[in-house]
Motif scaffolding. Structure first.
Motif, short mmCIF file in Angstrom:
data_model
loop_
_atom_site.label_atom_id
_atom_site.label_comp_id
_atom_site.label_asym_id
_atom_site.label_seq_id
_atom_site.Cartn_x
_atom_site.Cartn_y
_atom_site.Cartn_z
N VAL A 33 30.64 31.45 46.21
CA VAL A 33 32.09 31.46 46.99
C VAL A 33 32.13 30.66 48.04
O VAL A 33 32.50 31.11 49.06
N THR A 34 31.88 29.40 47.86
CA THR A 34 31.88 28.43 48.78
C THR A 34 33.30 28.00 49.34
O THR A 34 33.61 27.53 50.35
N SER A 35 34.33 28.36 48.55
CA SER A 35 35.64 28.34 49.00
C SER A 35 36.19 28.99 50.32
O SER A 35 36.94 28.89 50.82
N THR A 114 43.70 33.98 49.70
CA THR A 114 43.24 32.78 49.16
C THR A 114 42.86 32.80 47.80
O THR A 114 42.19 33.54 47.04
N TYR A 115 43.50 31.55 47.10
CA TYR A 115 42.93 31.40 45.74
C TYR A 115 42.71 30.00 45.45
O TYR A 115 43.27 29.04 45.86
N GLU A 132 37.93 31.43 42.07
CA GLU A 132 37.61 32.30 43.08
C GLU A 132 38.98 32.64 43.86
O GLU A 132 39.94 32.18 44.14
N MET A 133 38.69 34.05 44.61
CA MET A 133 39.71 34.83 45.39
C MET A 133 39.17 35.75 46.42
O MET A 133 38.22 36.18 46.22
N ALA A 134 40.17 35.45 47.51
CA ALA A 134 39.60 36.57 48.73
C ALA A 134 40.94 36.94 49.06
O ALA A 134 42.07 36.43 49.46
N LEU A 135 40.87 38.40 49.38
CA LEU A 135 42.00 39.12 49.82
C LEU A 135 41.50 39.94 50.91
O LEU A 135 40.41 40.54 50.88
N ILE A 156 36.27 39.96 47.70
CA ILE A 156 35.94 38.65 47.14
C ILE A 156 35.78 38.69 45.71
O ILE A 156 35.23 39.63 45.18
N HIS A 157 36.45 37.75 44.78
CA HIS A 157 36.30 37.96 43.33
C HIS A 157 36.27 36.63 42.84
O HIS A 157 36.75 35.62 43.43
N GLY A 158 35.20 36.46 42.07
CA GLY A 158 35.10 35.05 41.39
C GLY A 158 34.61 35.14 40.12
O GLY A 158 33.95 35.96 39.61
N ASP A 159 35.51 34.36 39.28
CA ASP A 159 35.36 34.35 37.77
C ASP A 159 34.86 32.86 37.48
O ASP A 159 35.53 31.89 37.31
#
Length: 393
Positions: A33-35, A114-115, A132-135, A156-159
């Motif tokens: 999740v380097t974003s 963040t998307y 990748e997404m973070a709320l 944090i969610h990553g697909d």
């Protein structure tokens, strides 16, 4: 974008890097999740990716949510957009939405989404869109007239299912931030200057897995420490200087070169990578917990204290502001060449009205063949107090 192309891009994002990845000595701190490590807003982006101790603004959520109680505005929202890695591909983008609301005179609630889109992969029968997404949401409070603290919670969610033939699944993780902020007016001669100090330990949380738990990756837990100093030149002009230092609180895994030396293999032989991955499991590196990894990260670099110091990266920035309406910014970001080699200058400008502000930033790489070169960032922010006054007219 082909499967091979997206795989290359994902590998680049894992180390956030340049063409120096072929060097034997390269040993960056690897995370998933380097974003979460990408500066989302244009103001900080123009200051060399600096923001933990700068003057509070609507985009403080990423840098230091403890700054919000000191924000002059009662509430605000902002949207930032970054076309990412444009030197390699044309369809990778980072979008960040953030907002805050001050509760009374001493507290504030804030949140962001963040998307990070990794573009499209055209398969034989369908299209895949890894992302990748973070709320997150944060609560901050003044503890004195000059000091505040905040805590944030993050989902944090990553697909990364860029190849459905592989045993991959979406990954999830949870994390928290702990932030502190101090600001105080000081007199330098006959000028009243503003000193700011900030600390943010972010992404303290679980690991993330993209294969159902078979392997787990550290998320980018980071300690950011910084200072800023605002100097008024006269009634209308101010000059601000800022500095941020960072240390990833993630264990440094033994390098491939160290593995070859340990096994007595010839240096430069690239045929042992699968054995190297198994060796990491045998040595227990992949089994270190995220909390243990935080403490281990201060003294585990293969090169000892010298390499630990190389893992510290950061930036410096300067901002000129006229009448709190027009700003010019510049900065420099440095990361050791063996830890990612992100070295670049940044420039930018901002324009502020009572209702909204618009900021832009541009990155100029000093490292050869760096895919981050010519990166642009844009931020559009709205002051809710200004909007109320506009609608009342």
């Amino acid at each position: 974008m082909t499967k091979n192309r997206i795989a290359i891009v994902i590998l680049l994002m894992i180390v956030t890097v340049s063409a120096f990845a072929q060097k034997e000595q390269l040993n960056p701190v690897y995370t998933g999740v380097t974003s979460l490590s990408i500066a989302p807003d244009a103001r900080a982006g123009a200051l060399g990716d600096v923001g933990v101790a700068t003057e509070p603004d609507v985009n403080s959520q990423y840098w230091n949510p403890a700054k919000y109680p000191f924000n002059i505005a009662r509430a605000g929202v902002s949207m930032s957009y970054t076309p990412w890695l444009r030197q390699l591909v044309s369809d990778i983008d980072l979008v960040n939405l953030v907002g805050f609301y001050r509760i009374g005179d001493y507290s504030a609630l804030s949140g962001s989404l963040t998307y990070f889109s990794l573009g499209e992969v055209i398969a034989e029968t369908h299209t895949i869109k890894p992302y990748e997404m973070a709320l997150d949401i944060a609560y901050s409070r003044m503890l004195s007239e000059t000091f505040s603290a905040a805590i944030a919670m993050r989902y944090i969610h990553g697909d990364m299912q860029y190849d459905i033939t592989e045993d991959m699944s979406a990954g999830n993780a949870f994390a928290a931030d702990i932030a502190l902020y101090y600001n105080k007016y000081l007199f330098a001669g006959n000028r009243e200057c503003l000193l700011g100090l900030g600390l943010n330990i972010s992404n303290i949380g679980t690991k993330i897995s993209y294969d159902g738990g078979a392997t787990n990756q550290f998320i980018p837990t980071n300690m950011r420490l910084g200072a800023s100093f605002m100097l008024p030149l006269d009634e209308y002009n101010t000059l601000s200087f800022s500095l941020d230092l960072n240390k990833l609180l993630v264990p440094t895994r033994p390098s491939y070169s160290q593995f070859l030396e340990e096994k007595g293999y010839e240096q430069g032989d690239n045929s042992y990578y699968s054995e190297y991955q198994s060796w990491l499991d045998e040595e227990g590196h992949n089994e270190v917990s995220s909390i243990s990894g935080i403490f281990k990260s201060f003294a585990d670099a293969p090169g000892g204290a010298v390499e630990e110091l190389k893992e510290i990266y950061g930036g410096v920035g300067v901002e000129y502001c006229y009448n709190q309406q027009f700003s010019l910014r510049a900065g420099y970001h440095y990361e050791n060449e063996y830890k990612g080699n992100r070295k670049y200058f940044t420039v930018g400008a901002g324009f502020r009205m009572s209702v909204f502000s618009l900021d832009a930033a541009y990155l100029i790489s000093t490292a050869q063949s760096n895919p981050l070169d010519q990166t642009l960032r844009f931020s559009l922010s709205f002051d809710m107090d200004g909007l109320k006054e506009l609608f009342r007219r």
